[in-house]
Design a protein around this motif. Structure first.
Motif, PDB file in Angstrom:
ATOM      1  N   ASP A  19      44.129  44.143  36.855  1.00  0.00           N
ATOM      2  CA  ASP A  19      43.037  45.119  36.853  1.00  0.00           C
ATOM      3  C   ASP A  19      43.574  46.544  36.951  1.00  0.00           C
ATOM      4  N   LYS A  20      44.606  46.730  37.750  1.00  0.00           N
ATOM      5  CA  LYS A  20      45.182  48.061  37.945  1.00  0.00           C
ATOM      6  C   LYS A  20      45.761  48.604  36.652  1.00  0.00           C
ATOM      7  N   LYS A  61      46.328  38.732  44.151  1.00  0.00           N
ATOM      8  CA  LYS A  61      47.353  39.760  43.956  1.00  0.00           C
ATOM      9  C   LYS A  61      47.692  39.919  42.473  1.00  0.00           C
ATOM     10  N   TYR A  88      44.906  41.706  40.879  1.00  0.00           N
ATOM     11  CA  TYR A  88      44.950  43.123  41.247  1.00  0.00           C
ATOM     12  C   TYR A  88      45.841  43.888  40.274  1.00  0.00           C
ATOM     13  N   LEU A 139      46.764  43.335  48.955  1.00  0.00           N
ATOM     14  CA  LEU A 139      46.742  42.667  47.661  1.00  0.00           C
ATOM     15  C   LEU A 139      47.722  43.267  46.668  1.00  0.00           C
ATOM     16  N   THR A 140      48.325  44.397  47.004  1.00  0.00           N
ATOM     17  CA  THR A 140      49.308  44.999  46.114  1.00  0.00           C
ATOM     18  C   THR A 140      50.671  44.402  46.401  1.00  0.00           C
TER      19      THR A 140
END
Length: 273
Positions: free
Chosen positions: A216-217, A210, A213, A255-256
């Motif tokens: 990366d986002k 998470k 994530y 995962l968010t």
């Protein structure tokens, strides 16, 4: 001429040894959470004061998740995990020393993003706590940073003065590589310990995925989000997490941390009264 240059270099060294702690001047304020504050389960938001006396409010959910992680992760030398929160645009997770105690510290921003997800907090905090158990506490880390910072400046400046600028650059790069190797060695020692504590406390390692994530986002967002990158080795911890999930035939869902959040912004710091 050279004695004059050497004296000047000595002055530079003294100045740089003070500047080596410059990154901690970017911490505007610190809230050191005490054992007594964790002794009661809150029935609402928790009001706390920082080291400078400023009042802050921690949401009930965030505080309860911090309390849960603190109680579940294996104590070091029979002591509970000490937790601090920092008001900083730069830091994500770090270790602090205060009144003879070692604190696992996180930025207000980090808590706002991941505070509602106990799994993510547990992943991040167990790793930091493992550093303390391995003897790599805040004082040791600070000493290591000072040593490398000053050594690099002495060597690269000295070589540049007495040889060539290119030689000074090369000497500095060699010291950077030596630091990277040592840092990785420490992370390789700490990563499995933090992962073991996480699993022993009945958490899944999905929290690492998470956190990755979110990183990366937001990888293409401005440097205002660089606080998500200030602790090394998340990729290695993600590999360990994926290995554990594969071996145990488990998967991570959602995962968010907040599916409606999308790209993480800088708003929503812990509210100050």
């Amino acid at each position: 001429m050279r004695p004059v240059v050497l004296r000047l270099l000595l002055v530079v060294v003294i100045v740089l040894s003070g500047c080596a702690h410059l990154y901690k001047t970017q911490i505007h304020d610190v809230v050191y959470l005490s054992d007594s504050q964790f002794a009661q389960i809150p029935d609402g938001d928790v009001r706390v004061n920082s080291a400078s006396g400023k009042p802050y409010v921690i949401t009930q959910q965030h505080f309860q998740n911090l309390l849960a992680v603190r109680n579940k992760i294996v104590p070091v030398q029979g002591q509970y995990m000490q937790i601090a929160l920092v008001d900083s645009d730069f830091h994500t997770l770090l270790l602090l020393s205060h009144d003879g105690k070692s604190y696992v510290a996180m930025s207000f921003d980090f808590l706002n993003i991941f505070g509602a997800d106990e799994e993510s907090l547990a992943a991040a905090m167990s790793h930091q706590y493992a550093h303390i158990a391995a003897g790599d506490n805040a004082d040791v880390q600070d000493g290591r940073e000072v040593k490398y910072f000053v050594t690099k400046e002495i060597v690269s400046t000295g070589v540049s003065l007495f040889a060539t600028a290119a030689g000074g650059y090369g000497a500095g790069a060699a010291i950077d590589e030596a630091k990277r190797v040592q840092d990785k060695g420490i992370e390789d020692q700490v990563n499995p310990l933090g992962m073991k504590w996480l699993i022993d406390a009945s958490y899944s390692p999905c929290g690492f995925l998470k956190i990755q994530y979110v990183m990366d986002k937001n990888s293409a967002v401005s440097s205002a989000l660089t606080y998500l990158y200030t602790h090394p080795g998340i990729d290695d911890r993600v590999k360990l997490a994926n290995q554990y999930l594969k071996e145990n035939k488990l998967e991570c869902n959602n995962l968010t941390p907040d599916p409606s959040a999308g790209i993480v912004g800088k708003s929503g710091r812990l509210s100050q009264q």
